[in-house]
Design an enzyme around this catalytic site. Sequence first.
Site, short mmCIF file in Angstrom:
data_model
loop_
_atom_site.label_atom_id
_atom_site.label_comp_id
_atom_site.label_asym_id
_atom_site.label_seq_id
_atom_site.Cartn_x
_atom_site.Cartn_y
_atom_site.Cartn_z
N ASP A 38 0.82 -1.22 0.00
CA ASP A 38 0.00 0.00 0.00
C ASP A 38 0.86 1.27 0.00
OD1 ASP A 38 -2.30 1.48 0.02
OD2 ASP A 38 -2.70 1.22 2.16
N ASN A 55 -10.55 -3.27 -6.20
CA ASN A 55 -9.72 -2.33 -6.96
C ASN A 55 -10.25 -2.03 -8.38
OD1 ASN A 55 -6.57 -3.40 -5.48
ND2 ASN A 55 -7.84 -1.64 -4.98
C1 FPP Z 1 -2.21 -0.01 -3.28
O1 FPP Z 1 -1.65 1.28 -3.18
C2 FPP Z 1 -1.61 -0.70 -4.41
C3 FPP Z 1 -2.29 -1.29 -5.41
C4 FPP Z 1 -3.76 -1.37 -5.48
C5 FPP Z 1 -1.56 -1.91 -6.55
C6 FPP Z 1 -0.37 -2.70 -6.15
C7 FPP Z 1 0.32 -3.13 -7.36
C8 FPP Z 1 1.65 -3.08 -7.51
C9 FPP Z 1 2.62 -2.69 -6.48
C10 FPP Z 1 2.24 -3.56 -8.78
C11 FPP Z 1 2.61 -4.97 -8.51
C12 FPP Z 1 3.24 -5.53 -9.63
C13 FPP Z 1 3.49 -6.84 -9.72
C14 FPP Z 1 4.36 -7.22 -10.80
C15 FPP Z 1 2.92 -7.86 -8.82
P1 FPP Z 1 -2.58 2.54 -3.41
O2 FPP Z 1 -2.60 2.85 -4.85
O3 FPP Z 1 -3.93 2.28 -2.82
O4 FPP Z 1 -1.83 3.65 -2.62
P2 FPP Z 1 -2.51 4.91 -1.92
O5 FPP Z 1 -3.30 4.38 -0.74
O6 FPP Z 1 -1.33 5.72 -1.50
O7 FPP Z 1 -3.38 5.60 -2.93
#
Ligand code: FPP
Length: 249
Positions: free
Chosen positions: A26, A74
Amino acid sequence: MPQDISKSNEIPVFDILPRHVGFIMDGNGRWAKQRGLPRSEGHKEGAKTFRKIGEYAADIGIKYVTFYAFSTENWKRPEAEVNAIMSLFGDYLNEVIERIGENEEKGIKLKFIGDRRGISPELLNLMNYTEKLTENKNKVTLNIAVNYGGRHELTSAVKNIAEKIKNGELSPENIDENLISDYLYTSGQPDPDLIIRPSGEYRLSNFLTWQSAYSELWFSDILWPDFTTEDFNEALRAFEKRNRRFGGI
Ligand code: FPP
């Protein structure tokens, strides 16, 4: 041959190592926002952290690691962001295929957990292919949770069990905790001993809902793209000190 001490010193030794660690990746969006970048750049950086931490987990001897990459919730994000995340999965899987020789050494067995409906046929092909390609690796099992939700997983398990009962293949007396575990995506794997969530949020967000019943939790304010192997070590050191009683005294 003399032992390469400098190299072996890089791998810390832990008295107690979790068998299975879960990561809630996250903070990518906030990481990008802090830098005035589009959210997709945060995910791109987060994907780098994912590679680094997955390989490090294998190096230090953890046998199962699960990364929460995309939840059933998501899909509510803007289409461009969803596409950017899916494209990062595809890039990673293509890289695994290209570098299978290296992966041979790393011994990473890939497994996808989550509902495969809703995933594009191209990505699905890559997922199936890389799972097959790495199925005999045995250093670490790296689960990537894509279109995963803990309640959704349990709902599917209940439906499948009910179907078997309807067909006379199971009877209600057969239902126990082991049987339910067998109907989950993580069937055959140990439950996570430790779940790590960076980014300053203190919740599990539908991650490994059944499996996390006795997991130790470790939170930190670091945003996932900034998460380092040192942070991981800190979580592992904290885990070493925890006194897990599983309901006993
Ligand atoms: C949550 O952070 C993250 C996600 C929903 C996506 C996670 C995906 C990756 C790290 C890419 C992974 C890649 C592979 C190859 C497995 P957020 O976007 O909710 O962060 P925020 O709370 O700061 O908005």
